[in-house]
Design a protein around this motif. Structure first.
Motif, short mmCIF file in Angstrom:
data_model
loop_
_atom_site.label_atom_id
_atom_site.label_comp_id
_atom_site.label_asym_id
_atom_site.label_seq_id
_atom_site.Cartn_x
_atom_site.Cartn_y
_atom_site.Cartn_z
N ALA A 13 -33.13 -19.03 -47.17
CA ALA A 13 -33.15 -20.39 -47.13
C ALA A 13 -33.39 -21.08 -45.90
O ALA A 13 -32.95 -22.25 -45.46
N GLY A 14 -34.15 -20.25 -45.06
CA GLY A 14 -34.54 -20.64 -43.69
C GLY A 14 -33.51 -20.26 -42.63
O GLY A 14 -33.86 -20.65 -41.49
N ASN A 15 -32.50 -19.52 -42.68
CA ASN A 15 -31.59 -19.26 -41.93
C ASN A 15 -31.81 -17.81 -41.43
O ASN A 15 -32.25 -17.07 -42.44
N TRP A 16 -31.64 -17.53 -40.16
CA TRP A 16 -31.78 -16.22 -39.64
C TRP A 16 -30.34 -15.58 -38.96
O TRP A 16 -29.57 -16.24 -38.87
N TRP A 17 -30.41 -14.31 -39.44
CA TRP A 17 -29.14 -13.45 -39.13
C TRP A 17 -29.63 -12.15 -38.49
O TRP A 17 -30.71 -11.69 -38.79
N ALA A 18 -28.70 -11.76 -37.65
CA ALA A 18 -28.85 -10.42 -37.08
C ALA A 18 -27.45 -9.53 -37.43
O ALA A 18 -26.61 -9.99 -37.52
N VAL A 19 -27.89 -8.29 -37.73
CA VAL A 19 -27.02 -7.41 -37.94
C VAL A 19 -27.01 -6.38 -36.57
O VAL A 19 -28.07 -6.02 -36.12
N CYS A 20 -25.82 -5.84 -36.04
CA CYS A 20 -25.83 -5.04 -35.13
C CYS A 20 -24.67 -4.12 -34.91
O CYS A 20 -23.83 -4.45 -35.71
N LEU A 21 -24.62 -3.22 -34.09
CA LEU A 21 -23.30 -2.30 -34.01
C LEU A 21 -22.63 -2.85 -32.88
O LEU A 21 -22.87 -3.67 -31.84
N GLY A 22 -21.16 -2.82 -32.94
CA GLY A 22 -20.33 -2.81 -32.03
C GLY A 22 -19.07 -2.09 -32.03
O GLY A 22 -18.84 -1.28 -33.13
N ILE A 23 -18.17 -2.15 -30.94
CA ILE A 23 -17.01 -1.23 -31.20
C ILE A 23 -15.74 -2.30 -30.91
O ILE A 23 -15.64 -3.05 -30.22
N ARG A 24 -14.68 -1.53 -31.36
CA ARG A 24 -13.33 -2.45 -31.29
C ARG A 24 -12.53 -1.60 -30.55
O ARG A 24 -11.87 -0.68 -31.03
N PRO A 25 -12.16 -1.55 -29.15
CA PRO A 25 -11.54 -0.67 -28.43
C PRO A 25 -9.94 -0.91 -28.67
O PRO A 25 -9.60 -2.00 -29.23
N LEU A 26 -9.19 0.38 -28.61
CA LEU A 26 -7.90 0.13 -28.83
C LEU A 26 -7.00 -0.53 -27.87
O LEU A 26 -5.99 -1.01 -28.23
N GLY A 27 -7.53 -0.64 -26.49
CA GLY A 27 -6.74 -1.18 -25.52
C GLY A 27 -7.46 -0.91 -24.11
O GLY A 27 -8.54 -0.47 -24.24
N TYR A 28 -6.84 -0.99 -23.10
CA TYR A 28 -7.41 -0.59 -21.92
C TYR A 28 -6.52 0.25 -21.22
O TYR A 28 -5.47 0.62 -20.97
N PRO A 29 -7.38 1.17 -20.51
CA PRO A 29 -8.75 1.40 -20.28
C PRO A 29 -9.28 1.51 -21.88
O PRO A 29 -8.84 2.20 -22.71
N PHE A 30 -10.72 0.88 -22.09
CA PHE A 30 -11.13 1.19 -23.34
C PHE A 30 -11.44 2.38 -23.88
O PHE A 30 -12.08 3.26 -23.21
N ARG A 31 -11.16 2.43 -25.37
CA ARG A 31 -11.23 3.84 -25.98
C ARG A 31 -11.38 3.33 -27.43
O ARG A 31 -10.54 2.37 -27.85
N HIS A 32 -11.97 4.03 -28.09
CA HIS A 32 -12.42 3.70 -29.67
C HIS A 32 -12.32 4.97 -30.49
O HIS A 32 -12.78 5.78 -30.22
N ASN A 33 -11.77 4.77 -31.84
CA ASN A 33 -11.45 5.73 -32.67
C ASN A 33 -12.26 5.53 -34.04
O ASN A 33 -12.70 6.67 -34.55
N LEU A 34 -12.68 4.52 -34.18
CA LEU A 34 -13.19 4.16 -35.53
C LEU A 34 -14.67 4.28 -35.64
O LEU A 34 -15.39 4.25 -36.82
N GLY A 35 -15.37 4.63 -34.35
CA GLY A 35 -16.63 4.55 -34.32
C GLY A 35 -17.54 3.30 -34.08
O GLY A 35 -16.61 2.27 -34.17
N ARG A 36 -18.67 3.45 -34.08
CA ARG A 36 -19.74 2.25 -33.96
C ARG A 36 -19.64 1.30 -35.46
O ARG A 36 -19.97 2.18 -36.28
N GLU A 37 -19.37 0.05 -35.64
CA GLU A 37 -19.35 -0.67 -36.62
C GLU A 37 -20.30 -1.49 -36.99
O GLU A 37 -21.22 -1.98 -36.14
N THR A 38 -20.79 -2.05 -38.00
CA THR A 38 -21.57 -3.13 -38.35
C THR A 38 -21.23 -4.60 -38.33
O THR A 38 -20.08 -4.81 -39.12
N MET A 39 -21.77 -5.32 -37.60
CA MET A 39 -21.37 -6.73 -37.07
C MET A 39 -22.46 -7.65 -37.64
O MET A 39 -23.80 -7.24 -37.94
N LEU A 40 -22.30 -8.97 -37.97
CA LEU A 40 -23.07 -9.93 -38.44
C LEU A 40 -23.07 -11.12 -37.56
O LEU A 40 -22.13 -11.58 -37.37
N LEU A 41 -24.17 -11.69 -37.19
CA LEU A 41 -24.12 -12.99 -36.54
C LEU A 41 -25.29 -13.63 -36.79
O LEU A 41 -26.46 -13.42 -37.17
N PRO A 42 -25.04 -15.07 -36.67
CA PRO A 42 -26.21 -16.10 -37.04
C PRO A 42 -27.07 -15.92 -35.81
O PRO A 42 -26.78 -15.80 -34.84
#
Length: 502
Positions: free
Chosen positions: A243-272
């Motif tokens: 429809a003429g719109n562009w999108w990106a998928v990328c990876l990202g992480i969601r840290p548990l807290g500070y200092p940063f640490r994450h347990n779910l791995g790198r996840e798939t994100m979407l942005l316009p």
């Protein structure tokens, strides 16, 4: 409408995307887990369903053992041309027969994919670009970004590799993709390493071979140094939605807290992405990824994945959500329509080798997993149970076992080289229900004769099962397993059902 990131939660890194008509297809890295290269489908970019894997047969690919979370299938790219889906990927391996860059293809992404077609190229993160003149180009990462022409059906190279860009100076220039728009060839790459300084940068040229001119406002996308709930944003791919719109998928992480640490791995994100004629694309909100995105370009409703998932192992095949570690050994497992049976071999959970183990990703911080296992322990050392598993050196588990000719239930933790059975309860019954409660703070295990009669077993900190403590490129799995800890089990361990509740 509004949607929340991630759009695919849990360990689903390095997304690549393509569109065919009104259908979108996406693939992710899977590293040492089998089946390999997860394939997803969506009609709206927000709600995704896994439809299979590219690597499903033992004869297709051998995955290297011994180095958890950093070998296997890295950074696939999916493209579609002339009725054929192509996925190009790298098998990082010490096996000269199966290691290296390769292409698999299919006419039906829900079905079987071809045998790998190997390509004589160095490095990782390969991508394909189908140009308007019919030529097909390979881009890869090896001490910079390089380009060569090839035949995707045979893997034959038609040109020497030519280095076209080194990035903007960040470490680890990788993950290249080429797009052609308004007479320009746009080159998108990742820099900074897949960590907290991750970023997306771009360059463009009137000729596919260059020279490429870097965007003077790079990076085009990064969340580095920002107070945002999503970190380490990078490894992107772009698609136009029809429809003429562009999108990106990328990876990202969601840290548990500070200092940063994450347990779910790198996840798939979407942005316009706003990509006006002749201009550089503009990603997200001023070049950043938001946890919640509001857009007028989508009309769907994001389906929140809450509720109860039940697998009674009633089919002759495992659901797409289950994985093995390395290539499966047929003698170690079976589903017979009445449950899953695991036949424990000599390999323990502390070894990086073939083991009677299947697992599914932990996809939510707060969730509950439970299972019923029946196991007649004939000799000392035999055990079967449920584990929260980052790798062979970082895991917690609850299990039925036998020690000194007596039956027990145990709660054990391994953190690096530290290993301890923290609780050992006499238990002579052959059947038990185990329950695992996951949260940002802890993993808590329960046991009982039924789901309605559970007792506390043990508890361990989530922090010690995070990438920053003991992992590399993957995320945590909830696993079902059996082992003889040095000897083959005399009997199989039967898992009647499995539940995952959010």
């Amino acid at each position: 409408m509004k949607y929340k990131n991630p759009v695919i939660s849990g360990f689903h890194p390095d997304p690549s995307i393509c569109r065919v008509g009104e259908d979108f297809y996406l693939v992710n890295s899977t590293f040492e887990y089998f089946p390999g290269i997860a394939v997803f489908h969506s009609k709206d970019l927000v709600n995704w369903t896994q439809i299979g894997h590219c690597i499903t047969r033992d004869k297709q690919m051998k995955l290297s053992k011994g180095q958890p979370n950093c070998t296997g299938l890295f950074a696939p790219t999916i493209r579609y041309a002339d009725g054929i889906f192509y996925v190009i990927c790298t098998n990082v391996s010490d096996d000269n027969t199966y290691g290296g860059n390769f292409i698999v293809w299919t006419e039906n992404p829900r079905g079987e994919w071809s045998q790998p077609i190997y390509i004589d190229t160095p490095g990782i993160d390969p991508s394909l670009f189908f140009d308007e003149d019919g030529k097909v180009y390979y881009t890869g990462s090896h001490q910079g970004i390089y380009l060569c022409q090839l035949d995707p059906k045979t893997g034959e190279l038609f040109s020497e590799k030519q280095y076209i860009w080194e990035g903007t100076g960040g470490c680890c220039p990788e993950g290249p993709h080429i797009y052609k728009k308004d007479g320009w060839y746009y080159l998108l790459i990742s820099e900074g390493g897949t960590e907290y300084c991750h970023m997306i940068t771009m360059a463009r040229s009137k000729s596919i071979t260059g020279p490429y001119e870097a965007y003077d406002k790079n990076p085009v996308l990064t969340n580095r140094s920002l107070d945002t709930p999503i970190k380490a944003v990078g490894h992107a791919d772009i698609v136009e939605d029809g429809a003429g719109n562009w999108w990106a998928v990328c990876l990202g992480i969601r840290p548990l807290g500070y200092p940063f640490r994450h347990n779910l791995g790198r996840e798939t994100m979407l942005l316009p992405v706003i990509w006006e004629e002749g201009q550089w694309p503009k990603f997200g909100k001023d070049g950043t990824l938001e946890a919640e995105v509001e857009t007028d370009c989508l009309e769907c409703v994001q389906i929140e994945k809450k509720g109860l998932y039940v697998d009674e192992f009633s089919s002759q095949e495992l659901d797409n959500s289950w994985n093995f570690i390395y290539n499966p050994v047929s003698e170690l497992w079976e589903v017979n329509g009445d449950g899953l049976v695991l036949y424990g071999n000599e390999t323990s959970l502390s070894e990086a080798d073939s083991i009677a183990w299947i697992g599914r990703r932990q996809e939510h911080y707060d969730c509950i997993a439970r299972t019923q296992v029946t196991f007649d322990r004939k000799q000392d050392g035999e055990e079967a149970g449920i584990t929260i598993y980052m790798n062979n050196r970082h895991h917690y588990e609850a299990a039925l076992t036998r020690i000194d000719d007596q039956g027990y239930i145990i709660f054990r933790r391994q953190i690096g080289s530290l290993w301890k059975i923290e609780r050992q309860i006499p238990y002579e019954k052959d059947q038990v229900v185990f329950e695992l409660h996951c949260s940002k703070e802890s993993y808590t295990f329960w046991y009982g004769v039924s789901k309605e009669e559970l007792k506390f077993l043990g508890k361990g900190e989530t922090d010690y099962l995070t990438t920053e403590v003991g992992g590399r490129f993957t995320g945590n799995y909830i696993g079902l397993y059996a082992t003889g800890n040095g000897a083959k089990c005399k009997e199989g361990a039967k898992f009647k059902w499995f539940e995952y509740q959010v």
